[in-house]
Design a protein around this motif. Sequence first.
Motif, PDB file in Angstrom:
ATOM      1  N   MET A   1       6.193   5.014   1.286  1.00  0.00           N
ATOM      2  CA  MET A   1       6.714   6.017   2.224  1.00  0.00           C
ATOM      3  C   MET A   1       7.918   5.432   2.973  1.00  0.00           C
ATOM      4  O   MET A   1       8.965   6.066   3.104  1.00  0.00           O
TER       5      MET A   1
ATOM      6  N   SER B   1      -0.263  16.732  -1.341  1.00  0.00           N
ATOM      7  CA  SER B   1      -1.630  16.943  -0.869  1.00  0.00           C
ATOM      8  C   SER B   1      -1.777  16.114   0.409  1.00  0.00           C
ATOM      9  O   SER B   1      -1.649  14.899   0.374  1.00  0.00           O
TER      10      SER B   1
ATOM     11  N   GLN C   1      -4.878   3.091  -5.018  1.00  0.00           N
ATOM     12  CA  GLN C   1      -6.308   3.256  -4.687  1.00  0.00           C
ATOM     13  C   GLN C   1      -6.786   4.697  -4.575  1.00  0.00           C
ATOM     14  O   GLN C   1      -7.908   4.941  -4.162  1.00  0.00           O
ATOM     15  N   LYS C   2      -5.919   5.655  -4.938  1.00  0.00           N
ATOM     16  CA  LYS C   2      -6.353   7.046  -4.838  1.00  0.00           C
ATOM     17  C   LYS C   2      -6.615   7.560  -6.256  1.00  0.00           C
ATOM     18  O   LYS C   2      -7.537   7.106  -6.891  1.00  0.00           O
TER      19      LYS C   2
ATOM     20  N   ARG D   1       2.986  10.326   9.880  1.00  0.00           N
ATOM     21  CA  ARG D   1       3.451   8.958   9.630  1.00  0.00           C
ATOM     22  C   ARG D   1       4.924   8.910   9.214  1.00  0.00           C
ATOM     23  O   ARG D   1       5.651   8.001   9.592  1.00  0.00           O
TER      24      ARG D   1
ATOM     25  N   SER E   1       0.863  -1.184   0.000  1.00  0.00           N
ATOM     26  CA  SER E   1       0.000   0.000   0.000  1.00  0.00           C
ATOM     27  C   SER E   1       0.903   1.239   0.000  1.00  0.00           C
ATOM     28  O   SER E   1       2.137   1.124   0.031  1.00  0.00           O
ATOM     29  N   GLY E   2       0.309   2.405  -0.024  1.00  0.00           N
ATOM     30  CA  GLY E   2       1.078   3.646  -0.117  1.00  0.00           C
ATOM     31  C   GLY E   2       2.119   3.791   0.983  1.00  0.00           C
ATOM     32  O   GLY E   2       3.223   4.310   0.746  1.00  0.00           O
ATOM     33  N   THR E   3       1.795   3.336   2.174  1.00  0.00           N
ATOM     34  CA  THR E   3       2.710   3.463   3.306  1.00  0.00           C
ATOM     35  C   THR E   3       4.018   2.716   3.051  1.00  0.00           C
ATOM     36  O   THR E   3       5.083   3.144   3.505  1.00  0.00           O
TER      37      THR E   3
ATOM     38  N   SER F   1      -3.927  14.472   2.839  1.00  0.00           N
ATOM     39  CA  SER F   1      -5.323  14.040   2.742  1.00  0.00           C
ATOM     40  C   SER F   1      -6.110  14.197   4.045  1.00  0.00           C
ATOM     41  O   SER F   1      -7.336  14.157   4.018  1.00  0.00           O
TER      42      SER F   1
ATOM     43  N   PHE G   1      -0.883  11.828   7.605  1.00  0.00           N
ATOM     44  CA  PHE G   1       0.087  11.213   6.709  1.00  0.00           C
ATOM     45  C   PHE G   1       1.471  11.831   6.892  1.00  0.00           C
ATOM     46  O   PHE G   1       2.479  11.131   6.847  1.00  0.00           O
TER      47      PHE G   1
ATOM     48  N   ASP H   1       5.264  12.975  -0.941  1.00  0.00           N
ATOM     49  CA  ASP H   1       4.159  12.019  -0.975  1.00  0.00           C
ATOM     50  C   ASP H   1       3.091  12.605  -1.900  1.00  0.00           C
ATOM     51  O   ASP H   1       2.417  13.573  -1.561  1.00  0.00           O
TER      52      ASP H   1
ATOM     53  N   GLN I   1       3.938  15.880   2.291  1.00  0.00           N
ATOM     54  CA  GLN I   1       2.845  15.523   1.396  1.00  0.00           C
ATOM     55  C   GLN I   1       2.657  16.655   0.376  1.00  0.00           C
ATOM     56  O   GLN I   1       2.712  17.830   0.766  1.00  0.00           O
TER      57      GLN I   1
ATOM     58  N   ILE J   1       0.563  10.788  -3.124  1.00  0.00           N
ATOM     59  CA  ILE J   1      -0.460   9.731  -3.198  1.00  0.00           C
ATOM     60  C   ILE J   1      -1.830  10.308  -3.562  1.00  0.00           C
ATOM     61  O   ILE J   1      -2.602   9.670  -4.268  1.00  0.00           O
ATOM     62  N   THR J   2      -2.108  11.546  -3.120  1.00  0.00           N
ATOM     63  CA  THR J   2      -3.337  12.198  -3.596  1.00  0.00           C
ATOM     64  C   THR J   2      -2.992  13.435  -4.462  1.00  0.00           C
ATOM     65  O   THR J   2      -3.713  14.425  -4.474  1.00  0.00           O
TER      66      THR J   2
HETATM   67  C1  LIG Z   1      -3.796   7.209   1.562  1.00  0.00           C
HETATM   68  C2  LIG Z   1      -2.565   7.976   1.774  1.00  0.00           C
HETATM   69  C3  LIG Z   1      -1.380   7.370   2.240  1.00  0.00           C
HETATM   70  C4  LIG Z   1      -1.276   5.972   2.738  1.00  0.00           C
HETATM   71  O1  LIG Z   1      -1.567   5.031   1.879  1.00  0.00           O
HETATM   72  P1  LIG Z   1      -2.016   3.545   2.308  1.00  0.00           P
HETATM   73  O2  LIG Z   1      -2.286   3.007   0.970  1.00  0.00           O
HETATM   74  O3  LIG Z   1      -3.200   3.652   3.193  1.00  0.00           O
HETATM   75  O4  LIG Z   1      -0.867   2.905   2.985  1.00  0.00           O
HETATM   76  C5  LIG Z   1      -0.260   8.164   2.343  1.00  0.00           C
HETATM   77  N1  LIG Z   1      -0.275   9.459   2.037  1.00  0.00           N
HETATM   78  C6  LIG Z   1      -1.390  10.080   1.608  1.00  0.00           C
HETATM   79  C7  LIG Z   1      -1.338  11.535   1.302  1.00  0.00           C
HETATM   80  C8  LIG Z   1      -2.566   9.359   1.467  1.00  0.00           C
HETATM   81  O5  LIG Z   1      -3.684   9.984   1.058  1.00  0.00           O
END
Ligand SMILES: *Cc1c(COP(=O)(O)O)cnc(C)c1O
Length: 371
Positions: free
Chosen positions: A62, A131, A183-184, A85, A57-59, A133, A82, A160, A129, A162-163
Amino acid sequence: MLLFTPGPTPVPESIRLAMAEPTLHHRTPEFEAIFEETRKELFKLFNTDEVIMLATSGTGAMEAAVINLCHTTLLNINAGKFGERFGKIAKAHGLGSVELKYEWDTPASVEDVLKALKKTPSIDAIAIQISESAGGLRHPVEEIAKAVKAVRPEIMIIADGITAIGVEKIDVSHLDAVLAGSQKALMLPPGLAILGLSNAAIAKVGEGKGYYLNLASEIKNQKKNTTAYTAATTLTIGLGAILKEIANDGGLEKLYTETAARAVATRGALEAIGLHSYPSSPAKSMTTIDDENASEIHTILKNDYEVNVAGGQDHLKGKIFRINQMGLIKIYESAWVVNAVELALAKLDRRVYDGRANKVFNELYFAEMAK
Ligand SMILES: *Cc1c(COP(=O)(O)O)cnc(C)c1O
């Protein structure tokens, strides 16, 4: 039910069907051809010197970025869950950790980052990040990265996205690692993460750190269109399919333009019915509203109007709701979402329903698209 959470986002039917093909073995020329095609599309999406897919997953992306690109002390920007994290990851690996903390509606500033670097000279990587989230916040990452590189070019910038990747065009000129998750904005099921890397990042990775998340072994393998461990074959097929679908649907520029127009129109429509946008610098990935009735609105949307949005976490639980803008979203769905919010306000006796949200949404959306 309309899924309007800022991740997971709905998977288009064509992509679900593409992923319904029989399972392929990952060490075959057939799969390597798909991997190569997907990589090509990813280079266009990321504009970085290298791209790496990881079955996590995204983490996981990271963590891979932190352990491979930070060798002494990580500076993490915490304006939400995030960002926080990144600091936890650094500590879990025994790295030095310095945190710049902000309220979740407040973007980081260049001055604060430069001050932190002066105070702790051992900082060798910054994680932020694009964005965030948690509050739908856009950090000025490109500006921060440029300012940092001007004084300390060896510092790695981990962004990051991811979004953000797939939401807007990101200037990656001063970024060393850019992260995305399936998944984003990429409209896939969870389980695949992608890292875009600069040549400077590849140099710093060297022999790599960690085992499964060792980027050196992945870089070596993925250049040859294979992976160090079993590839997420089905998700890779899905990723190739969605990137091709975006290309055939007018390309990334069209996707970015439509996403930006939806974000402007949604925020404007909700402000027009008396609601307040939470972040002082809103990301295009989602629309975040803070409201004393946030949790009631959230529940009414789901129970009465078939709209599933996301709430808030931690101290923002029950205080905000977040509406997704990522992906190929039908304009009539977004129009229904703002209309449903207006209906919810009417149910709460906050206003008399007159269809204003829907009207303003359409006016703003088509005005943006005509620009
Ligand atoms: C969802 C998200 C993550 C984490 O991703 P996972 O797939 O839940 O591990 C990290 N950073 C941002 C900005 C996110 O929106």
